[in-house]
Design a protein around this motif. Structure first.
Motif, mmCIF file in Angstrom:
data_model
loop_
_atom_site.group_PDB
_atom_site.id
_atom_site.type_symbol
_atom_site.label_atom_id
_atom_site.label_comp_id
_atom_site.label_asym_id
_atom_site.label_seq_id
_atom_site.Cartn_x
_atom_site.Cartn_y
_atom_site.Cartn_z
ATOM 1 N N CYS A 157 -6.584 0.587 -4.678
ATOM 2 C CA CYS A 157 -5.786 -0.606 -4.376
ATOM 3 C C CYS A 157 -6.716 -1.668 -3.808
ATOM 4 C CB CYS A 157 -4.686 -0.266 -3.375
ATOM 5 S SG CYS A 157 -3.677 -1.670 -2.884
ATOM 6 N N MET B 29 0.836 -1.210 0.000
ATOM 7 C CA MET B 29 0.000 0.000 0.000
ATOM 8 C C MET B 29 0.866 1.254 0.000
ATOM 9 S SD MET B 29 -2.971 -1.009 2.756
ATOM 10 C CE MET B 29 -3.669 -2.645 2.807
ATOM 11 N N ASP C 178 -3.004 -2.534 -7.824
ATOM 12 C CA ASP C 178 -3.338 -1.112 -7.842
ATOM 13 C C ASP C 178 -3.433 -0.646 -9.285
ATOM 14 O OD1 ASP C 178 -0.800 -0.090 -8.896
ATOM 15 O OD2 ASP C 178 0.066 -0.625 -6.954
ATOM 16 N N ALA D 35 2.227 1.792 -3.377
ATOM 17 C CA ALA D 35 1.192 2.258 -4.301
ATOM 18 C C ALA D 35 0.994 3.765 -4.195
ATOM 19 C CB ALA D 35 -0.121 1.521 -4.031
#
Length: 675
Positions: A606, A594, A625, A597
């Protein structure tokens, strides 16, 4: 070695064999004529020496025409074989013709055949303890200082040969060879002058002693491999000289002389097979060594036959020898076959030995070293290596023979490569430093599955060691991080708090208001320190994992990215219970994905998916993503390395699909059976 040269060598060797067999064939007739037996007249020695020196020598010069040692062996074998046959021919003709009361007459040229036979034995006898030993094993003298010894050898051989050529046939100092009253050719000659003969004897004795000394000098100055070659020949030379000396003083001298023909051929055969002497082709060297052992056994046949023949007659002795000696011959042949060819003829024994090697092995590296060594010993080859995809992981011996400078083979026609399969998957390759014959490959086909199991065990052990190393590194990294957190963060903070407490104690009596204000500041700093400690603890194992589970913890983590990234967590309701290490690894990997991303892929959306993998007992984590990707490989830094390391520590897999403009797709599979 070409097929043509092999055929020529085989034909010449066959001729020598015919000469020896011809002598044995006429032996019963000679006994009927009252001629001294084959042992007593030293022809048993000549028969063994003719084959044990001549046959290997012919094959050596067929492959290496420039080998001086090979030509000396050919000269010895040819002289002995030709002299043996001519002597038998001469004895038969002389005794039949001289006693020809039954109408028999002598054979054409029998007198001169006997005279030539008497002359040929001298160089054949003297070449071995002099010139052969002086130039063994490379055909050259140890140094220029040994030229006088070589000259003395030639002089001694020449004088002694000439002396026998200038003497009558009846000069042979063995009773019972010729009929009563037989004088033979050159009856009036008496040999070379005594002074010249004395010089010849001195030269011969000096050359023999110098030849043995040259072997000792070679041994002392040689390397380890050459020493192993010379040990056998040096011991055999000393034993031969000793036996010949003993034969001069004991009553059964002819038997001792016959035995003196055994040590040197055996020693040379061992040097050929065990230490790749003269770099002969492997199969040829094996055949020569086995042939030499067979020759010795044939010599034993002749010796026993002659001994028994004196007591019970030639016809009965042949039958007794066949019945009594043949079982011994079979057992000796089997032992010689095992000595020369290893366990190729006995796969069960080879497998047992390999099993013992595997059971005695310790570390994974030691396991493959033992396996390679055992395969090399079983097949009697000089180089065996086990190769995995990353390269050679274990080897035994030296490629190209013991004296080769290079110990690792490249792509070569002389290299045999055998794939090692485990459950249909190729786990490695067995590399052999020389070509094998079909029987060797048949045995190797039975050994290969067991070697493959060892390679598989080695790979698993190596993977375990690497995982253990990564685990230790991660643990140390975690300890270092905690050390820095405590030393650089919590430590100074607590020290500062202690100072503030001291300050409050001093202000309580003199400045209550100031003490109150410091206490308020101190209370805030203590709460901040508590938050820092909680952050450290959360970093070790986030509390949401214990309270919300993996799915809930990921959802809460995703909400923390609100405004920058919309995170959606998908997980089936029947997701199996996860071991704590798997939960923590999945959480950390998803959190890092995450973060990447947002920071690198500039994604807006995502999706984190959790599900049971296609294989049972596997958790599959997917993070997709819609960003632009994590960038060039140079940006694949600590974060990606950390995610990959966490998955591999649990024997999982890590797959990253980074397609520019198509988002980033991460797939991690973690086994649930964590040990």
């Amino acid at each position: 070695m070409t097929d043509r040269s092999v055929r020529r060598a085989a034909m010449a060797a066959g001729t020598l064999l015919v000469l020896v067999i011809g002598t044995l064939v006429v032996e019963p007739r000679l006994r009927q004529l009252g001629v001294t037996g084959i042992v007593e007249r030293f022809d048993a020695f000549r028969a063994v020496a003719a084959l044990s020196f001549g046959v290997p020598g012919l094959f050596v010069v067929a492959q290496r025409p420039g080998s001086r040692v090979g030509w000396v062996m050919v000269a010895v074998g040819t002289s002995q074989g030709l002299g043996l046959a001519l002597g038998a021919y001469g004895l038969l003709g002389i005794n039949v013709g001289f006693n020809g009361g039954d109408g028999d007459s002598g054979l054409p040229g029998d007198d001169w055949a006997m005279w030539v036979s008497n002359s040929l034995w001298v160089p054949a006898y003297l070449l071995v303890p002099t010139i052969f030993l002086l130039i063994f094993p490379d055909g050259r003298l140890p140094s220029r200082r040994w030229w006088p010894a070589l000259a003395a050898a030639y002089a001694g051989i020449g004088v002694n040969t000439l002396d026998w050529m200038l003497r009558p046939v009846t000069y042979e100092q063995v009773p019972g060879l010729f009929p009563q009253g037989y004088a033979g050719v050159l009856a009036g000659l008496t040999g070379v002058p005594d002074a010249l003969m004395a010089v010849g004897m001195v030269c011969t004795i000096g050359a023999v002693l110098a030849a043995v000394a040259s072997l000792v000098c070679r041994y002392r100055s040689a390397g380890e491999e050459v020493r192993r070659r010379l040990q056998w020949v040096l011991a055999a030379a000393l034993l031969t000289v000793t036996l010949l000396g003993v034969a001069l003083v004991v009553p059964w001298g002819p038997v001792i002389v016959t035995l003196a023909a055994v040590p040197l051929p055996v020693a040379v055969s061992v040097a050929v097979v065990a230490h790749r002497l003269w770099d002969l082709d492997l199969l040829l060297s094996r055949a020569l060594a086995f042939g030499a052992v067979t020759v010795l056994l044939l010599g034993a046949y002749a010796l026993v036959a002659a001994t028994l023949g004196n007591a019970i007659g030639a016809g009965a002795s042949a039958l007794i020898v066949a019945l009594a000696v043949h079982p011994l011959y079979l057992r000796a042949s089997a032992a010689a076959n095992r000595l020369v060819y290893g366990d190729r003829e006995d796969p069960a024994r080879a497998l047992r030995r390999l099993g013992v090697r595997l059971s005695d092995a310790g570390a994974p590296g030691d396991l493959l070293e033992r396996v390679a060594a055992e395969v090399g010993r079983v097949l009697r080859i000089h180089y065996v290596a086990v190769e995995e995809p990353d390269g050679i992981v274990a080897s035994w011996g030296r490629f190209g023979g013991p004296d080769a400078a290079e110990s690792r083979p490249g792509e070569s026609e002389t290299t045999e490569r055998v794939p090692l399969l485990y459950q249909g998957e190729r786990v490695g390759t067995l590399v052999l430093g020389e070509r094998l014959r079909p029987k060797d490959r048949a045995l190797l086909a039975q050994l290969a599955p067991h070697v493959a199991v060892a390679v598989r065990a080695h790979r698993l052990g190596a993977d375990l060691e690497r995982s253990h190393g990564r685990l230790l590194a991660a643990r140390q990294e975690e300890r270092d991080r905690l050390l820095y957190e405590l030393h650089d963060g919590l430590g100074p903070t607590l020290a500062a708090l202690a100072l503030q407490v001291d300050r409050v104690r001093r202000l309580v009596d003199t400045d209550p208001e100031g003490a109150k204000q410091v206490m308020e500041e101190l209370s805030g700093r203590i709460r901040g320190t508590v938050e820092n400690v909680r952050a450290i603890v959360n970093d070790l194992r986030p509390p949401p994992l214990d309270t919300l589970g993996l799915t809930g913890a990921l959802a809460e983590l995703g909400r923390g990215f609100a405004g920058d990234l919309q995170v959606e967590v998908e997980a089936p309701p029947d997701l199996p219970a996860l071991p704590p290490p798997v939960e923590l690894a999945a959480y950390r990997i998803a959190a890092e994905a995450m973060t990447n991303a947002v920071r690198h892929a500039m994604a807006s959306r995502c999706t984190v998916s959790l599900r049971a993998g296609d294989a049972p007992g596997v958790l599959e984590l997917r993070v997709d993503d819609d960003g632009v990707g994590v960038g060039a490989p140079v940006r694949h830094g600590f974060g990606l390395a950390s995610m990959r390391r966490r998955s591999e520590e649990l024997n999982g897999t890590f797959e990253l699909l980074d397609q520019a403009g198509a988002g980033t797709h991460l797939v991690v599979r973690l086994p649930l059976a964590v040990r």
